[in-house]
Design an enzyme around this catalytic site. Sequence first.
Site, PDB file in Angstrom:
ATOM      1  N   LYS A 197       0.831  -1.198   0.000  1.00  0.00           N
ATOM      2  CA  LYS A 197       0.000   0.000   0.000  1.00  0.00           C
ATOM      3  C   LYS A 197       0.873   1.259   0.000  1.00  0.00           C
ATOM      4  O   LYS A 197       1.561   1.547   0.965  1.00  0.00           O
ATOM      5  CB  LYS A 197      -0.910   0.061   1.227  1.00  0.00           C
ATOM      6  CG  LYS A 197      -1.976   1.125   1.013  1.00  0.00           C
ATOM      7  CD  LYS A 197      -2.551   1.701   2.274  1.00  0.00           C
ATOM      8  CE  LYS A 197      -1.832   2.912   2.796  1.00  0.00           C
ATOM      9  NZ  LYS A 197      -1.938   4.122   1.981  1.00  0.00           N
ATOM     10  N   GLY A 249       7.003   4.723   8.251  1.00  0.00           N
ATOM     11  CA  GLY A 249       6.135   5.890   8.425  1.00  0.00           C
ATOM     12  C   GLY A 249       6.325   6.478   9.805  1.00  0.00           C
ATOM     13  O   GLY A 249       7.401   6.370  10.405  1.00  0.00           O
ATOM     14  N   SER A 250       5.265   7.075  10.314  1.00  0.00           N
ATOM     15  CA  SER A 250       5.390   7.793  11.591  1.00  0.00           C
ATOM     16  C   SER A 250       5.409   6.830  12.785  1.00  0.00           C
ATOM     17  O   SER A 250       4.850   5.730  12.722  1.00  0.00           O
ATOM     18  CB  SER A 250       4.222   8.760  11.742  1.00  0.00           C
ATOM     19  OG  SER A 250       3.007   8.044  11.758  1.00  0.00           O
ATOM     20  N   THR A 251       6.024   7.279  13.859  1.00  0.00           N
ATOM     21  CA  THR A 251       6.101   6.468  15.082  1.00  0.00           C
ATOM     22  C   THR A 251       4.694   6.211  15.625  1.00  0.00           C
ATOM     23  O   THR A 251       4.386   5.112  16.096  1.00  0.00           O
ATOM     24  CB  THR A 251       6.981   7.192  16.120  1.00  0.00           C
ATOM     25  OG1 THR A 251       8.293   7.302  15.560  1.00  0.00           O
ATOM     26  CG2 THR A 251       7.068   6.437  17.435  1.00  0.00           C
ATOM     27  N   GLU A 252       3.847   7.214  15.489  1.00  0.00           N
ATOM     28  CA  GLU A 252       2.476   7.099  15.993  1.00  0.00           C
ATOM     29  C   GLU A 252       1.742   5.928  15.323  1.00  0.00           C
ATOM     30  O   GLU A 252       1.164   5.063  15.996  1.00  0.00           O
ATOM     31  CB  GLU A 252       1.786   8.418  15.676  1.00  0.00           C
ATOM     32  CG  GLU A 252       0.490   8.654  16.357  1.00  0.00           C
ATOM     33  CD  GLU A 252      -0.194   9.878  15.736  1.00  0.00           C
ATOM     34  OE1 GLU A 252       0.469  10.667  15.029  1.00  0.00           O
ATOM     35  OE2 GLU A 252      -1.402  10.012  15.963  1.00  0.00           O
ATOM     36  N   GLY A 254       3.133   3.525  13.620  1.00  0.00           N
ATOM     37  CA  GLY A 254       3.896   2.313  13.923  1.00  0.00           C
ATOM     38  C   GLY A 254       3.408   1.671  15.215  1.00  0.00           C
ATOM     39  O   GLY A 254       3.216   0.448  15.300  1.00  0.00           O
ATOM     40  N   GLU A 271      10.021   0.856  10.488  1.00  0.00           N
ATOM     41  CA  GLU A 271      11.054   1.873  10.265  1.00  0.00           C
ATOM     42  C   GLU A 271      10.355   3.213  10.437  1.00  0.00           C
ATOM     43  O   GLU A 271       9.533   3.594   9.612  1.00  0.00           O
ATOM     44  CB  GLU A 271      11.650   1.694   8.868  1.00  0.00           C
ATOM     45  CG  GLU A 271      13.000   2.341   8.725  1.00  0.00           C
ATOM     46  CD  GLU A 271      12.906   3.734   8.161  1.00  0.00           C
ATOM     47  OE1 GLU A 271      12.767   4.679   8.993  1.00  0.00           O
ATOM     48  OE2 GLU A 271      12.955   3.892   6.952  1.00  0.00           O
ATOM     49  N   CYS A 305      13.488  10.475   7.054  1.00  0.00           N
ATOM     50  CA  CYS A 305      13.464   9.991   8.440  1.00  0.00           C
ATOM     51  C   CYS A 305      14.846  10.099   9.090  1.00  0.00           C
ATOM     52  O   CYS A 305      14.951  10.302  10.287  1.00  0.00           O
ATOM     53  CB  CYS A 305      12.943   8.566   8.493  1.00  0.00           C
ATOM     54  SG  CYS A 305      13.723   7.502   7.287  1.00  0.00           S
ATOM     55  N   GLU A 402      10.167  15.369  15.504  1.00  0.00           N
ATOM     56  CA  GLU A 402      10.519  15.238  14.087  1.00  0.00           C
ATOM     57  C   GLU A 402       9.696  16.259  13.302  1.00  0.00           C
ATOM     58  O   GLU A 402       8.471  16.233  13.332  1.00  0.00           O
ATOM     59  CB  GLU A 402      10.187  13.825  13.610  1.00  0.00           C
ATOM     60  CG  GLU A 402      10.646  13.576  12.196  1.00  0.00           C
ATOM     61  CD  GLU A 402      10.356  12.169  11.715  1.00  0.00           C
ATOM     62  OE1 GLU A 402       9.236  11.689  11.930  1.00  0.00           O
ATOM     63  OE2 GLU A 402      11.252  11.557  11.122  1.00  0.00           O
TER      64      GLU A 402
HETATM   65  P1  NDP Z   1       1.909   7.936   8.339  1.00  0.00           P
HETATM   66  O1  NDP Z   1       2.674   7.140   9.312  1.00  0.00           O
HETATM   67  O2  NDP Z   1       0.498   8.283   8.631  1.00  0.00           O
HETATM   68  O3  NDP Z   1       1.904   7.216   6.905  1.00  0.00           O
HETATM   69  C1  NDP Z   1       2.737   6.161   6.509  1.00  0.00           C
HETATM   70  C2  NDP Z   1       1.934   5.104   5.763  1.00  0.00           C
HETATM   71  O4  NDP Z   1       1.031   4.443   6.658  1.00  0.00           O
HETATM   72  C3  NDP Z   1       1.059   5.672   4.658  1.00  0.00           C
HETATM   73  O5  NDP Z   1       0.950   4.741   3.601  1.00  0.00           O
HETATM   74  C4  NDP Z   1      -0.273   5.813   5.371  1.00  0.00           C
HETATM   75  O6  NDP Z   1      -1.349   5.873   4.487  1.00  0.00           O
HETATM   76  C5  NDP Z   1      -0.297   4.556   6.188  1.00  0.00           C
HETATM   77  N1  NDP Z   1      -1.180   4.596   7.353  1.00  0.00           N
HETATM   78  C6  NDP Z   1      -1.735   5.665   7.967  1.00  0.00           C
HETATM   79  N2  NDP Z   1      -2.480   5.272   9.027  1.00  0.00           N
HETATM   80  C7  NDP Z   1      -2.393   3.919   9.073  1.00  0.00           C
HETATM   81  C8  NDP Z   1      -2.925   2.925   9.945  1.00  0.00           C
HETATM   82  N3  NDP Z   1      -3.684   3.248  10.986  1.00  0.00           N
HETATM   83  N4  NDP Z   1      -2.635   1.637   9.708  1.00  0.00           N
HETATM   84  C9  NDP Z   1      -1.855   1.298   8.671  1.00  0.00           C
HETATM   85  N5  NDP Z   1      -1.324   2.186   7.806  1.00  0.00           N
HETATM   86  C10 NDP Z   1      -1.574   3.488   8.002  1.00  0.00           C
HETATM   87  O7  NDP Z   1       2.700   9.239   8.035  1.00  0.00           O
HETATM   88  P2  NDP Z   1       2.102  10.633   7.520  1.00  0.00           P
HETATM   89  O8  NDP Z   1       2.080  10.584   6.074  1.00  0.00           O
HETATM   90  O9  NDP Z   1       0.828  10.973   8.192  1.00  0.00           O
HETATM   91  O10 NDP Z   1       3.185  11.638   8.062  1.00  0.00           O
HETATM   92  C11 NDP Z   1       3.109  12.092   9.397  1.00  0.00           C
HETATM   93  C12 NDP Z   1       4.482  12.224   9.990  1.00  0.00           C
HETATM   94  O11 NDP Z   1       5.105  10.965  10.022  1.00  0.00           O
HETATM   95  C13 NDP Z   1       5.433  13.094   9.198  1.00  0.00           C
HETATM   96  O12 NDP Z   1       5.263  14.427   9.496  1.00  0.00           O
HETATM   97  C14 NDP Z   1       6.747  12.554   9.630  1.00  0.00           C
HETATM   98  O13 NDP Z   1       7.125  13.151  10.843  1.00  0.00           O
HETATM   99  C15 NDP Z   1       6.487  11.079   9.846  1.00  0.00           C
HETATM  100  N6  NDP Z   1       6.889  10.250   8.694  1.00  0.00           N
HETATM  101  C16 NDP Z   1       7.985   9.469   8.822  1.00  0.00           C
HETATM  102  C17 NDP Z   1       8.418   8.731   7.749  1.00  0.00           C
HETATM  103  C18 NDP Z   1       9.617   7.867   7.819  1.00  0.00           C
HETATM  104  O14 NDP Z   1      10.191   7.564   6.786  1.00  0.00           O
HETATM  105  N7  NDP Z   1      10.017   7.419   8.979  1.00  0.00           N
HETATM  106  C19 NDP Z   1       7.734   8.763   6.464  1.00  0.00           C
HETATM  107  C20 NDP Z   1       6.547   9.568   6.453  1.00  0.00           C
HETATM  108  C21 NDP Z   1       6.172  10.281   7.535  1.00  0.00           C
HETATM  109  P3  NDP Z   1      -1.772   7.281   3.875  1.00  0.00           P
HETATM  110  O15 NDP Z   1      -0.552   8.055   3.528  1.00  0.00           O
HETATM  111  O16 NDP Z   1      -2.517   6.863   2.684  1.00  0.00           O
HETATM  112  O17 NDP Z   1      -2.569   7.956   4.944  1.00  0.00           O
END
Ligand code: NDP
Length: 492
Positions: A197, A249-252, A254, A271, A305, A402
């Site tokens: 996804k 993606g985000s720690t939240e 994760g 990650e 990140c 971050e």
């Molecule tokens: P998210 O963690 O929300 O997104 C990462 C991925 O997870 C996207 O594909 C997202 O889908 C998907 N996702 C969102 N919610 C869920 C869930 N409950 N269960 C499973 N998958 C989910 O990051 P954001 O795009 O909201 O960015 C927010 C913050 O996160 C940034 O400001 C940054 O600080 C951090 N971030 C860190 C990254 C890294 O590489 N470590 C990468 C991106 C963000 P969708 O995008 O379609 O909502």
Amino acid sequence: MSDVAKRESGVPAPLAWDYAPAPEARDIVSFETRYGLYIGGEHVEPRSGEWYATISPANEEHLAEVATARAEDVDVAVQAAREAFENGWSALRPAERAKYLFRIARILLERSREFAVAESLNSGKPIKESRDVDLPISAAHFFYYAGWADKLEYAFPNRRPRPVGVTGQIIPWNFPLLMLAWKIAPALACGNTVVLKPSHTTPLTALLFTEVCRQAEVPPGVVNIVTGDGQTGAELVRHPDVDKIAFTGSTEVGKEIQRAIAGTSKRLTLELGGKAANIVFDDAALDQAVEGIINGIYFNQGEVCCAGSRLLVQESIYEQLIVKLKRRMETLRVGDPLDKNTDIGAINSREQLEKIAELVASGEEEGAEIFQPSCALPERGFWFRPTVFTNVAQSYRIAQEEIFGPVLSVLTFRTPEEAVEKANNTAYGLSAGVWTEKGSRILWMAERLRAGVVWANTFNRFDPASPFGGYKESGFGREGGRHGLEPYLRFD
Ligand code: NDP
């Protein structure tokens, strides 16, 4: 003619000059009007009946309509992946599996200009980065893991490595194709099938990648792409027939995923975010260090990140370094991602721009001193000036959270011990950088920094052979290298 020669010859030295526009041709990419889901080797309409528009963050231009997968669609994709896993892919001779990965790598290289333009259009990153970083490293990942496919027994001797099954992979928007490559290449090399996804803001290179899979004749169901939003990701995480989740993606989110799969037998690698320290000692080559600081925080608009978002400078060189850094920042070119001279492109989305602006405002309120170069920003789209904060206390939000944008916070230190203490004073632990001419100091620091990657006299270097991953709230599991195979294998 040098300035001195011009003055002596009576010709006035130019006061200012600009780069002529150098746009990359955009017509190498043609997007479909609408993209369905990629399931079982076919593009299919979503059962949900839902679609959304994906845009270019640089000018908010509509690029294409994309399907939103809901529970039923995710279920069909997982079934397709299961069938492909059971009916051939997992039992294929490893050298045969490798052939598909080699093919994907070669096709990506052949189509790299097209993919680079598509990536810059949909994500806002400068073309020189998508062209020189994202594409070559994505292809390199497929080449690298193709090489491992038939050597797993040697990588893990006497441990009977076998694939884990159907893997659910969820990736973010900052490196859309590269994160896809980091996830799909090792999964396939180990004999797994994939439901991936992409982020809802950047689905297009993943959708173009489905054409690569078809060109490479990857068997139907081995790679499935389900576009959508966070809820789509959550459905994939929840699906009972998924054996492993790989998330960046985000720690939240994760943590949410970790909670969602607690009590199941699903495997997980995360990650997550970072707040890396880039540490400059007084014996470092300063001009080189300034380039490393710029690359560390302004590469990909700081939406990285492992960005070097906290600069730790030894007190004795602080003034000198800040002067050099600000002077260099004045030369950064912000603007059209498709211009080959652009250093800093568009912020990926309005939401991200708002988040950056909010954190920057908090930095000013808390008492830090802000500097931004005088560059003009385009009127449409999502833009943020490269920013540096001095006078930052460790407790400020801009030193702790971050930001994921082109914003650097500068702190100082006196001794190596203090540098280590400040660098480690964060909830994260993904990366760090050390600038010094002393090899012994680099080793001393690397031993003490709680970070998955420590760069020495460089920053943001990636290689498929090198494992990447975090400590603490930056997640667990490694991607890249032989280590990156392990999460996709079982040994029982
Ligand atoms: P998210 O963690 O929300 O997104 C990462 C991925 O997870 C996207 O594909 C997202 O889908 C998907 N996702 C969102 N919610 C869920 C869930 N409950 N269960 C499973 N998958 C989910 O990051 P954001 O795009 O909201 O960015 C927010 C913050 O996160 C940034 O400001 C940054 O600080 C951090 N971030 C860190 C990254 C890294 O590489 N470590 C990468 C991106 C963000 P969708 O995008 O379609 O909502």
